[in-house]
Design a protein around this motif. Structure first.
Motif, PDB file in Angstrom:
ATOM      1  N   MET A 162     -29.072  -7.193 -20.641  1.00  0.00           N
ATOM      2  CA  MET A 162     -29.835  -5.765 -20.945  1.00  0.00           C
ATOM      3  C   MET A 162     -29.752  -5.658 -22.077  1.00  0.00           C
ATOM      4  N   ALA A 163     -29.073  -6.083 -23.171  1.00  0.00           N
ATOM      5  CA  ALA A 163     -28.926  -5.899 -24.503  1.00  0.00           C
ATOM      6  C   ALA A 163     -29.776  -6.778 -24.456  1.00  0.00           C
ATOM      7  N   LEU A 164     -30.194  -7.527 -24.812  1.00  0.00           N
ATOM      8  CA  LEU A 164     -30.884  -8.976 -25.387  1.00  0.00           C
ATOM      9  C   LEU A 164     -32.708  -8.513 -25.001  1.00  0.00           C
ATOM     10  N   LEU A 165     -32.655  -8.222 -23.518  1.00  0.00           N
ATOM     11  CA  LEU A 165     -33.881  -7.239 -23.903  1.00  0.00           C
ATOM     12  C   LEU A 165     -34.390  -6.447 -24.467  1.00  0.00           C
ATOM     13  N   ALA A 166     -33.278  -5.380 -24.416  1.00  0.00           N
ATOM     14  CA  ALA A 166     -33.833  -4.033 -24.979  1.00  0.00           C
ATOM     15  C   ALA A 166     -33.869  -4.220 -26.578  1.00  0.00           C
ATOM     16  N   SER A 167     -33.490  -5.546 -27.136  1.00  0.00           N
ATOM     17  CA  SER A 167     -33.705  -5.478 -29.341  1.00  0.00           C
ATOM     18  C   SER A 167     -34.805  -6.986 -29.372  1.00  0.00           C
ATOM     19  N   GLY A 168     -35.471  -7.183 -27.717  1.00  0.00           N
ATOM     20  CA  GLY A 168     -36.574  -7.957 -28.072  1.00  0.00           C
ATOM     21  C   GLY A 168     -36.292  -9.288 -28.003  1.00  0.00           C
ATOM     22  N   GLU A 169     -34.785  -9.655 -28.185  1.00  0.00           N
ATOM     23  CA  GLU A 169     -34.410 -10.861 -28.637  1.00  0.00           C
ATOM     24  C   GLU A 169     -34.232 -11.857 -27.693  1.00  0.00           C
ATOM     25  N   LEU A 170     -34.440 -11.506 -26.061  1.00  0.00           N
ATOM     26  CA  LEU A 170     -35.297 -12.166 -24.781  1.00  0.00           C
ATOM     27  C   LEU A 170     -36.709 -11.232 -24.722  1.00  0.00           C
ATOM     28  N   LYS A 171     -37.346 -12.223 -24.297  1.00  0.00           N
ATOM     29  CA  LYS A 171     -38.744 -11.688 -24.230  1.00  0.00           C
ATOM     30  C   LYS A 171     -39.260 -11.453 -22.474  1.00  0.00           C
ATOM     31  N   ALA A 172     -38.302 -11.876 -21.712  1.00  0.00           N
ATOM     32  CA  ALA A 172     -37.796 -11.000 -19.830  1.00  0.00           C
ATOM     33  C   ALA A 172     -37.091 -11.743 -19.607  1.00  0.00           C
ATOM     34  N   ALA A 173     -36.339 -10.789 -18.562  1.00  0.00           N
ATOM     35  CA  ALA A 173     -35.182 -11.433 -17.981  1.00  0.00           C
ATOM     36  C   ALA A 173     -35.404 -11.279 -16.790  1.00  0.00           C
ATOM     37  N   MET A 174     -34.652 -11.440 -16.041  1.00  0.00           N
ATOM     38  CA  MET A 174     -34.167 -11.289 -14.455  1.00  0.00           C
ATOM     39  C   MET A 174     -32.673 -10.026 -13.671  1.00  0.00           C
ATOM     40  N   LEU A 175     -33.544  -9.468 -13.459  1.00  0.00           N
ATOM     41  CA  LEU A 175     -32.278  -8.436 -13.594  1.00  0.00           C
ATOM     42  C   LEU A 175     -31.945  -8.149 -11.825  1.00  0.00           C
ATOM     43  N   PRO A 176     -30.488  -7.490 -11.388  1.00  0.00           N
ATOM     44  CA  PRO A 176     -30.806  -7.512 -10.008  1.00  0.00           C
ATOM     45  C   PRO A 176     -30.390  -5.567 -10.600  1.00  0.00           C
ATOM     46  N   GLU A 177     -31.223  -4.974  -9.092  1.00  0.00           N
ATOM     47  CA  GLU A 177     -30.831  -3.491  -9.308  1.00  0.00           C
ATOM     48  C   GLU A 177     -29.757  -2.818  -8.775  1.00  0.00           C
ATOM     49  N   PRO A 178     -29.357  -1.812  -9.649  1.00  0.00           N
ATOM     50  CA  PRO A 178     -30.007  -0.637 -10.177  1.00  0.00           C
ATOM     51  C   PRO A 178     -30.092  -1.318 -11.083  1.00  0.00           C
ATOM     52  N   PHE A 179     -29.479  -2.130 -12.201  1.00  0.00           N
ATOM     53  CA  PHE A 179     -29.788  -2.323 -13.584  1.00  0.00           C
ATOM     54  C   PHE A 179     -31.703  -2.469 -13.943  1.00  0.00           C
ATOM     55  N   SER A 180     -31.881  -3.275 -13.253  1.00  0.00           N
ATOM     56  CA  SER A 180     -33.879  -3.201 -13.235  1.00  0.00           C
ATOM     57  C   SER A 180     -34.357  -2.153 -13.700  1.00  0.00           C
ATOM     58  N   THR A 181     -33.719  -0.837 -12.931  1.00  0.00           N
ATOM     59  CA  THR A 181     -34.370   0.145 -12.749  1.00  0.00           C
ATOM     60  C   THR A 181     -34.267   1.011 -14.148  1.00  0.00           C
ATOM     61  N   LEU A 182     -32.580   1.012 -14.250  1.00  0.00           N
ATOM     62  CA  LEU A 182     -32.141   1.549 -16.336  1.00  0.00           C
ATOM     63  C   LEU A 182     -32.840   0.808 -17.111  1.00  0.00           C
ATOM     64  N   ALA A 183     -33.505  -0.614 -16.943  1.00  0.00           N
ATOM     65  CA  ALA A 183     -33.270  -1.428 -18.288  1.00  0.00           C
ATOM     66  C   ALA A 183     -35.215  -1.226 -18.471  1.00  0.00           C
TER      67      ALA A 183
END
Length: 314
Positions: free
Chosen positions: A173-194
């Motif tokens: 999640m942190a790498l996705l938020a910073s843009g270091e990861l352009k995409a990520a697979m996340l489970p719920e509820p973390f995908s909703t938070l992201a």
């Protein structure tokens, strides 16, 4: 002599009667439980006395990671867990150690368990933009399996699917938020938070729910030695599931208290619908096995009936 015979006959009847009246051996089912939404029916069954109703003693053992969970199971220090088919297969690669006995959660056409999200500003607006983009996953898990299958279902060729291993969800999640990861697979509820934090949802498992589910699994030794106890456990979980589905919002506070939902979502995240009794089909098992073998994670053939046991459901 007759008096002596009568005495011994009466004593034999009393002893036999006492033996027949002795209750069956009591064991405590130790469940290694991650703080995930999939475990809510088990927690409800414990807190509302349903395990007791079905004459089962249960101890919930909190664990912080899937490797910790699997280590407890392998060492015989836990008897049951929530996991995925890949976990079952890896534990059974040398000899059958565990069997999946019930679905814990399943994706449906209107309820996602996992989502691929794009970083804000990454220039990814649709599924086709993911071609050649490294998607953050947890390697050798259902997340990697599901990412590949979902992208294949969208027409991606093998060379167009790229993944990078970031095992821990907070790191992903942190790498996705910073843009270091352009995409990520996340489970719920973390995908909703992201998504609330700015990530863009691109693809989820509602398009192919047959690939996405979690399981309740038991050590095979426990099933073999105490099948009635396992049946009682599953009967309690079934009743807990029915209670949750009948009045989901009644359990919203419990869901948050058990840290199954991040604090920022406490007011907005809805209690999901849980599946009633069932197990993966032979086709679902065969597909996951073929994937694990194609990736080199398994080099042996496994038998469906060694890994999935439908005979204990209520």
């Amino acid at each position: 002599m007759k008096k002596h015979l009568a005495f011994w006959w009466l004593a034999l009847i009393l002893v036999t009667g006492c033996t027949l009246a002795t209750p069956a051996e009591k064991i405590t089912i130790r469940v290694a439980l991650l703080p995930i939404l999939d475990g809510l029916p088990i927690v409800v069954a414990q807190q509302e006395g349903l395990f007791k109703k079905y004459n089962v003693q249960v101890e919930l053992i909190p664990v912080g990671s899937a490797p910790e969970r699997d280590q407890l199971i392998a060492a015989g220090q836990a008897d049951a867990m929530i996991n995925e088919l890949t976990s079952v297969m890896f534990l059974n690669k040398e000899t059958p150690q565990v069997q999946a006995v019930r679905f814990a959660r399943t994706a449906t056409t209107d309820q996602a368990l996992f989502r691929i999200l794009a970083a804000k500003g990454a220039g990814i607006q649709g599924v086709s933009d993911l071609k050649g983009i490294a998607v953050g996953v947890s390697q050798a898990t259902v997340i990697e399996y599901l990412t590949q299958r979902l992208l294949e279902q969208q027409g991606f060729q093998a060379g167009e699917i790229q993944m990078v291993s970031v095992p821990k969800i907070p790191d992903r999640m942190a790498l996705l938020a910073s843009g270091e990861l352009k995409a990520a697979m996340l489970p719920e509820p973390f995908s909703t938070l992201a998504e609330q934090q700015g990530a863009i949802p691109i693809l989820d498992d509602t398009v192919a729910p047959e690939y996405s589910f979690s399981l309740i699994s038991f050590r095979k030794a426990v099933i073999d030695q105490h099948p009635q106890v396992v049946k009682g456990f599953l009967a309690a979980v079934e009743e807990a599931t029915q209670r949750i589905n009948a009045d989901p919002q009644k359990y919203s506070t419990l869901m948050v208290d058990q840290k199954m939902v991040p604090a920022p979502l406490a007011e907005s995240f809805r209690v999901p619908t849980y599946p009633l009794k069932g197990v993966p089909t032979a086709d679902q098992f065969a597909d996951a096995l073929a994937w694990a073998q194609s990736k080199g994670y398994l080099k042996v053939d496994l038998v469906y009936s060694d890994c999935v046991n439908p005979n204990l459901l209520p």
